[in-house]
Design an enzyme around this catalytic site. Structure first.
Site, PDB file in Angstrom:
ATOM      1  N   LYS A   1       0.901  -1.324  -0.005  1.00 15.02           N
ATOM      2  CA  LYS A   1       0.066  -0.015  -0.095  1.00 15.02           C
ATOM      3  C   LYS A   1       0.740   1.188   0.030  1.00 15.02           C
ATOM      4  O   LYS A   1       1.579   1.343   1.062  1.00 15.02           O
ATOM      5  CB  LYS A   1      -0.902   0.069   1.139  1.00 15.02           C
TER       6      LYS A   1
ATOM      7  N   ASP B   1      -3.737   4.429  -1.827  1.00 11.59           N
ATOM      8  CA  ASP B   1      -4.549   4.691  -0.864  1.00 11.59           C
ATOM      9  C   ASP B   1      -4.353   6.346  -0.690  1.00 11.59           C
ATOM     10  O   ASP B   1      -3.885   7.022   0.204  1.00 11.59           O
ATOM     11  CB  ASP B   1      -3.937   4.111   0.593  1.00 11.59           C
TER      12      ASP B   1
ATOM     13  N   LYS C   1      -7.637   8.006  -0.915  1.00 16.82           N
ATOM     14  CA  LYS C   1      -8.607   8.784  -0.405  1.00 16.82           C
ATOM     15  C   LYS C   1      -9.247   9.709  -0.913  1.00 16.82           C
ATOM     16  O   LYS C   1      -9.655  10.584  -0.150  1.00 16.82           O
ATOM     17  CB  LYS C   1      -8.514   8.777   1.252  1.00 16.82           C
TER      18      LYS C   1
ATOM     19  N   ASP D   1     -13.797  14.820  -2.949  1.00 13.99           N
ATOM     20  CA  ASP D   1     -13.941  16.275  -3.542  1.00 13.99           C
ATOM     21  C   ASP D   1     -15.379  16.208  -4.523  1.00 13.99           C
ATOM     22  O   ASP D   1     -16.254  15.110  -4.361  1.00 13.99           O
ATOM     23  CB  ASP D   1     -12.611  16.453  -4.565  1.00 13.99           C
TER      24      ASP D   1
ATOM     25  N   THR E   1      -9.971   3.523  10.868  1.00 13.49           N
ATOM     26  CA  THR E   1      -9.995   2.423  12.155  1.00 13.49           C
ATOM     27  C   THR E   1      -9.499   3.328  13.589  1.00 13.49           C
ATOM     28  O   THR E   1      -9.488   2.894  14.519  1.00 13.49           O
ATOM     29  CB  THR E   1      -9.056   1.315  11.815  1.00 13.49           C
TER      30      THR E   1
ATOM     31  N   ARG F   1       3.256  -1.452  10.755  1.00 12.60           N
ATOM     32  CA  ARG F   1       4.075  -1.478  11.730  1.00 12.60           C
ATOM     33  C   ARG F   1       4.338  -2.948  12.211  1.00 12.60           C
ATOM     34  O   ARG F   1       5.628  -3.148  12.776  1.00 12.60           O
ATOM     35  CB  ARG F   1       3.739  -0.361  12.996  1.00 12.60           C
TER      36      ARG F   1
END
Length: 237
Positions: free
Chosen positions: A32, A59, A61, A64, A122, A214
Site C-alpha cells: 500500500k 491509498d 482516499k 472532492d 480505524t 508497523r
C-alpha cells in the site's frame, strides 16, 4: 483477487522503500502506497515498485466534487495500480464519477483498478463520531450504510474494520471486497488505532484482505515478521 496480505509502506521516501523491499528478495508482495509516500515521491515511486513485480494499493482516499474526482481517477488509472480508493462520505455521484474516470483512463485491454471506499477510519471511535462529527448513530450502522451506498454506486468494495466485516458479508455478499486495516499481532502496540484485530480474527470474520504496517515494517527482521503475519492470516498457525 485471493485474500491478499497488503503491507503498508508508510515510509518517508524512496531510499527507505528500497531498503525495506530488499529484505524480500524475489517474493512478490502486495503493498500500500499512501499519502505520505506518494506526496513525497510522486508517480515515479509507483513505477519503481511495479518494476520490482509488486501489486499496489494506492491509498489516496479521494474526497472532492464529482468532476474533480473523475479527472483525478483518469490520471491514477494510467499508473496501472491494482486498487485505488475514495471516501464513501463523498456520496453516490462522487463514487460513480470515480468509476467513470477509472474506466476512461484505463489503457485499452488492461483491467481497470479495483475501486473501494473508506467507510470509517480505524482510528475513529464511537465517542469521536458523536462528539466531533455530531453523528448520533453507531459506527457499525454508519459503516453498513456507506457499504450499501458504495455497492449501489458500482464500486468493488470498502475499507472497514474487521468488526464490521460479518455484517457487510451477510448483507452484501462475500464477492464485495472488505479490506481491513488496523491489523496487529497480539504482542504489538495499538498505537493510534482503536478498532483493531489480529490476522487470525480477520480471517475468521471473513475479511477479503488485510492491511498490515508497523507489525512488519518496524520489526528488526521485516521478512520474518511478514512470514509470521502471513501464516496467521492463512490459518497456518
Amino acid at each position: 483477487m485471493q485474500r491478499p496480505l497488503i503491507i503498508a509502506l508508510d515510509f518517508k521516501g524512496r531510499n527507505e522503500i528500497t531498503s525495506f523491499l530488499n529484505h524480500f528478495a524475489d517474493e512478490k508482495l502486495f503493498v500500500k502506497v499512501g499519502m505520505e509516500l506518494f506526496y513525497q515521491e510522486g508517480p515515479s515511486i509507483i513505477s519503481n515498485i511495479k518494476e520490482r513485480g509488486h501489486d499496489i494499493f494506492l491509498d489516496l482516499k479521494l474526497h472532492d466534487i464529482p468532476n474533480t474526482v473523475k479527472q483525478a481517477m483518469k490520471g491514477l488509472a494510467r499508473l496501472e495500480v491494482d486498487i485505488v480508493n475514495v471516501h464513501a462520505a463523498g456520496g453516490r455521484k462522487m463514487m460513480e464519477a470515480a468509476i467513470e474516470g477509472l474506466e476512461a483512463g484505463t489503457t485499452l485491454g488492461k483491467p481497470r483498478p479495483a475501486c473501494i471506499a473508506v467507510t470509517q477510519l480505524t482510528s475513529t471511535s464511537q465517542a469521536m463520531v458523536e462528539q466531533e462529527l455530531l453523528i448520533n448513530q453507531k459506527i457499525e450502522d454508519i459503516v453498513l450504510h456507506y457499504a450499501r451506498m458504495t455497492r449501489e454506486s458500482g464500486l468493488d468494495g470498502v475499507v472497514c474494520s474487521t468488526h464490521e466485516v460479518e455484517s457487510i458479508n451477510n448483507r452484501l455478499g462475500t464477492s464485495f471486497m472488505t479490506v481491513t486495516p488496523g491489523i496487529r499481532m497480539l504482542e504489538d502496540a495499538v498505537d493510534d488505532q482503536t478498532r483493531i484485530a489480529t490476522p487470525q480474527l480477520a480471517r475468521k470474520l471473513g475479511s477479503t484482505a488485510i492491511v498490515v504496517g508497523r507489525s512488519i515494517t518496524k520489526k528488526q527482521n521485516p521478512y520474518e515478521a511478514y512470514l509470521q503475519v502471513k501464516k496467521a492470516w492463512e490459518g497456518n498457525v
